[in-house]
Design a protein around this motif. Structure first.
Motif, mmCIF file in Angstrom:
data_model
loop_
_atom_site.group_PDB
_atom_site.id
_atom_site.type_symbol
_atom_site.label_atom_id
_atom_site.label_comp_id
_atom_site.label_asym_id
_atom_site.label_seq_id
_atom_site.Cartn_x
_atom_site.Cartn_y
_atom_site.Cartn_z
ATOM 1 N N LEU A 181 -13.020 28.821 26.106
ATOM 2 C CA LEU A 181 -14.263 29.594 26.199
ATOM 3 C C LEU A 181 -15.304 28.850 27.030
ATOM 4 C CD1 LEU A 181 -14.821 30.834 22.524
ATOM 5 C CD2 LEU A 181 -13.309 31.775 24.272
ATOM 6 N N ALA A 182 -16.130 29.620 27.727
ATOM 7 C CA ALA A 182 -17.304 29.083 28.408
ATOM 8 C C ALA A 182 -18.538 29.823 27.894
ATOM 9 C CB ALA A 182 -17.182 29.256 29.922
ATOM 10 N N PHE A 183 -19.674 29.155 27.967
ATOM 11 C CA PHE A 183 -20.940 29.777 27.574
ATOM 12 C C PHE A 183 -21.899 29.707 28.752
ATOM 13 C CE2 PHE A 183 -25.284 29.661 25.941
ATOM 14 C CZ PHE A 183 -25.290 30.754 25.104
ATOM 15 N N VAL A 184 -22.537 30.832 29.055
ATOM 16 C CA VAL A 184 -23.544 30.880 30.113
ATOM 17 C C VAL A 184 -24.818 31.461 29.514
ATOM 18 C CG1 VAL A 184 -24.169 31.763 32.382
ATOM 19 C CG2 VAL A 184 -21.783 31.184 31.888
ATOM 20 N N GLY A 185 -25.878 30.671 29.510
ATOM 21 C CA GLY A 185 -27.117 31.113 28.886
ATOM 22 C C GLY A 185 -28.330 30.653 29.658
ATOM 23 N N SER A 186 -29.470 30.648 28.961
ATOM 24 C CA SER A 186 -30.738 30.239 29.554
ATOM 25 C C SER A 186 -31.037 28.792 29.198
ATOM 26 C CB SER A 186 -31.868 31.140 29.037
ATOM 27 O OG SER A 186 -33.140 30.603 29.344
ATOM 28 N N GLU A 187 -31.873 28.157 30.008
ATOM 29 C CA GLU A 187 -32.377 26.837 29.642
ATOM 30 C C GLU A 187 -33.030 26.918 28.272
ATOM 31 O OE1 GLU A 187 -34.952 25.509 32.728
ATOM 32 O OE2 GLU A 187 -33.312 25.081 34.122
ATOM 33 N N LEU A 188 -33.014 25.815 27.537
ATOM 34 C CA LEU A 188 -33.386 25.846 26.117
ATOM 35 C C LEU A 188 -34.899 25.751 25.910
ATOM 36 C CD1 LEU A 188 -30.528 23.548 24.781
ATOM 37 C CD2 LEU A 188 -30.518 26.014 25.205
ATOM 38 N N THR A 189 -35.633 26.671 26.558
ATOM 39 C CA THR A 189 -37.092 26.670 26.432
ATOM 40 C C THR A 189 -37.596 27.682 25.405
ATOM 41 O OG1 THR A 189 -37.253 28.245 28.265
ATOM 42 C CG2 THR A 189 -37.422 25.892 28.803
ATOM 43 N N ASN A 190 -36.708 28.550 24.932
ATOM 44 C CA ASN A 190 -37.126 29.530 23.928
ATOM 45 C C ASN A 190 -36.126 29.553 22.784
ATOM 46 O OD1 ASN A 190 -35.153 31.952 24.328
ATOM 47 N ND2 ASN A 190 -35.834 31.452 26.414
ATOM 48 N N SER A 191 -36.556 30.092 21.655
ATOM 49 C CA SER A 191 -35.736 30.039 20.444
ATOM 50 C C SER A 191 -34.433 30.801 20.595
ATOM 51 C CB SER A 191 -36.534 30.571 19.247
ATOM 52 O OG SER A 191 -36.945 31.919 19.453
ATOM 53 N N SER A 192 -34.453 31.933 21.286
ATOM 54 C CA SER A 192 -33.227 32.715 21.455
ATOM 55 C C SER A 192 -32.166 31.916 22.194
ATOM 56 C CB SER A 192 -33.524 34.011 22.214
ATOM 57 O OG SER A 192 -34.343 34.871 21.457
ATOM 58 N N ALA A 193 -32.580 31.236 23.266
ATOM 59 C CA ALA A 193 -31.627 30.443 24.044
ATOM 60 C C ALA A 193 -31.020 29.335 23.191
ATOM 61 C CB ALA A 193 -32.328 29.850 25.274
ATOM 62 N N ARG A 194 -31.845 28.663 22.411
ATOM 63 C CA ARG A 194 -31.352 27.551 21.587
ATOM 64 C C ARG A 194 -30.417 28.043 20.487
ATOM 65 N NH1 ARG A 194 -36.421 23.298 20.763
ATOM 66 N NH2 ARG A 194 -37.143 23.329 22.934
ATOM 67 N N LEU A 195 -30.823 29.096 19.822
ATOM 68 C CA LEU A 195 -30.018 29.587 18.704
ATOM 69 C C LEU A 195 -28.670 30.120 19.169
ATOM 70 C CD1 LEU A 195 -32.849 31.398 16.718
ATOM 71 C CD2 LEU A 195 -31.581 29.382 15.962
ATOM 72 N N ARG A 196 -28.648 30.786 20.316
ATOM 73 C CA ARG A 196 -27.395 31.373 20.795
ATOM 74 C C ARG A 196 -26.423 30.294 21.264
ATOM 75 N NH1 ARG A 196 -30.202 36.722 23.691
ATOM 76 N NH2 ARG A 196 -31.240 37.352 21.745
ATOM 77 N N LEU A 197 -26.934 29.252 21.906
ATOM 78 C CA LEU A 197 -26.054 28.152 22.289
ATOM 79 C C LEU A 197 -25.507 27.444 21.051
ATOM 80 C CD1 LEU A 197 -24.694 26.184 24.190
ATOM 81 C CD2 LEU A 197 -26.873 24.926 24.335
ATOM 82 N N ALA A 198 -26.384 27.161 20.094
ATOM 83 C CA ALA A 198 -25.936 26.481 18.869
ATOM 84 C C ALA A 198 -24.890 27.314 18.137
ATOM 85 C CB ALA A 198 -27.128 26.203 17.957
ATOM 86 N N ALA A 199 -25.085 28.624 18.098
ATOM 87 C CA ALA A 199 -24.124 29.507 17.427
ATOM 88 C C ALA A 199 -22.788 29.512 18.162
ATOM 89 C CB ALA A 199 -24.686 30.920 17.339
ATOM 90 N N PHE A 200 -22.836 29.489 19.491
ATOM 91 C CA PHE A 200 -21.589 29.421 20.267
ATOM 92 C C PHE A 200 -20.829 28.144 19.954
ATOM 93 C CE2 PHE A 200 -19.499 27.529 23.962
ATOM 94 C CZ PHE A 200 -18.498 28.464 24.190
ATOM 95 N N GLU A 201 -21.530 27.030 19.933
ATOM 96 C CA GLU A 201 -20.871 25.745 19.679
ATOM 97 C C GLU A 201 -20.236 25.722 18.283
ATOM 98 O OE1 GLU A 201 -23.582 22.895 22.592
ATOM 99 O OE2 GLU A 201 -24.178 23.182 20.492
#
Length: 331
Positions: A181-201
């Protein structure tokens, strides 16, 4: 000359006080009288004096809303849902665009507070840099953070459960046979970006799969297309790409196709939000739906409660996985 409330009352055959109560809806008046007064107001073309009404009621019947950028498709859709709910109760929305700039966001909040809005709904553009302005605004007027939030628990928050949403996407592609799997998201400047990356991991660890790439840029189709190029030229093609929002996913589809990869045969792709374009992409995008109408209702309910019962409420609404054509069937 403007029609007065006295004329409406006389036309309906009631007192001025009764006409006022019938039109405001704040006190009990018989349905028959309300119908007479409303009919008289419509026939005469009566328009209430909004300034005088606000002074009497100590309310402007307006709610201010600040979004990070009106150009992101998700935000016009959530704004539309909020405005619809407000109109049902005779209130109006004042919308401001922060242009993804915390300084602009601060000015917008200050102006809305100065205009005496009854409450504020904000989706902060930066988890840290937006905090001072949100804290100050919350001191002046009831405030609910919607979708995103700043650090420190400064006000009520209503949003979708990002962890559940990304978890559903990860579980779905793994069930379809994905092992890389790969994850493509936004830089971690907002809560949505951080939460979605953490959930993916977390989801990847729980599923026992390999993570080939984590690429962070911005919530845009252009970044999705650029990320697809990085993936395709990097030599480690994943079985599935989990994208932080639908715009990234739509750009990813375009980029993968440009490199001769088939979706979902070669690479599965998922998005997040379920914007209007998601169903129209080619193939139609499998994504995580944010229930916008429910989010709007919850935000306004919490905002109303905040006026009489201060406190920190956190309402996480469950998202829904919408399976379309960019992922393989679960085995």
């Amino acid at each position: 000359m403007a029609v007065t409330l006295r004329e409406v009352a006389a036309h309906a055959g009631v007192s001025i006080a009764t006409a006022s109560r019938a039109l405001s809806g704040r006190r009990k008046v018989s349905p028959e009288i309300v119908a007479r007064v409303v009919a008289a107001a419509e026939q005469l073309g009566y328009r209430p004096n909004a300034v005088a009404q606000a002074l009497r009621e100590q309310t402007t019947r307006t709610v201010g809303m600040v979004v990070p950028s009106i150009t992101l498709p998700f935000f016009p859709e959530i704004v539309q849902a909020v405005e619809y709910e407000l109109q049902r109760s005779g209130r109006e929305l004042i919308l401001c665009d922060a242009q993804y700039d915390p300084r602009v966001e601060e000015r917008r909040l200050r102006v809305l507070v100065e205009r005496k809005v009854d409450g504020l709904i904000i989706s902060p553009c930066d988890m840290e840099r937006s905090r001072p302005a949100v804290v100050e605004a919350a001191k002046a007027v009831p405030l609910v953070q919607l979708d995103r939030y700043v650090e420190g628990g400064v006000s009520d928050w209503v949003g979708v459960d990002d962890e559940i949403g990304i978890g559903l996407a990860v579980e779905h592609v793994i069930a379809g046979g994905a092992k890389r799997l790969a994850f493509v998201g936004s830089e971690l400047t907002n809560s949505s970006a951080r939460l979605r990356l953490a959930a993916f991991e977390r989801g990847a660890r729980a599923g026992g799969v390999q993570v080939t790439d984590v690429l962070l840029g911005e919530f845009s189709a252009a970044w999705g297309q650029r990320a697809a190029e990085l993936i395709c030229t990097g030599g480690r093609i994943p079985d599935a790409v989990i994208c932080g929002n639908d715009e990234i996913a739509i750009g990813m589809l375009r980029g993968l196709r440009a490199h001769g990869l088939r979706v979902p045969d070669d690479v599965a792709v998922t998005g997040f939000d379920d914007i209007g374009y998601a169903e129209l992409s080619d193939p139609p995008l499998t994504t995580v739906r944010q229930p916008r109408e429910q989010l709007a209702r919850e935000a306004l309910r919490v905002l109303a409660e905040a006026r009489t019962s201060p406190g920190l409420r956190r309402i996480a609404v469950a998202p829904q996985l919408v399976v379309r054509g960019t992922t393989r069937p679960e085995k």
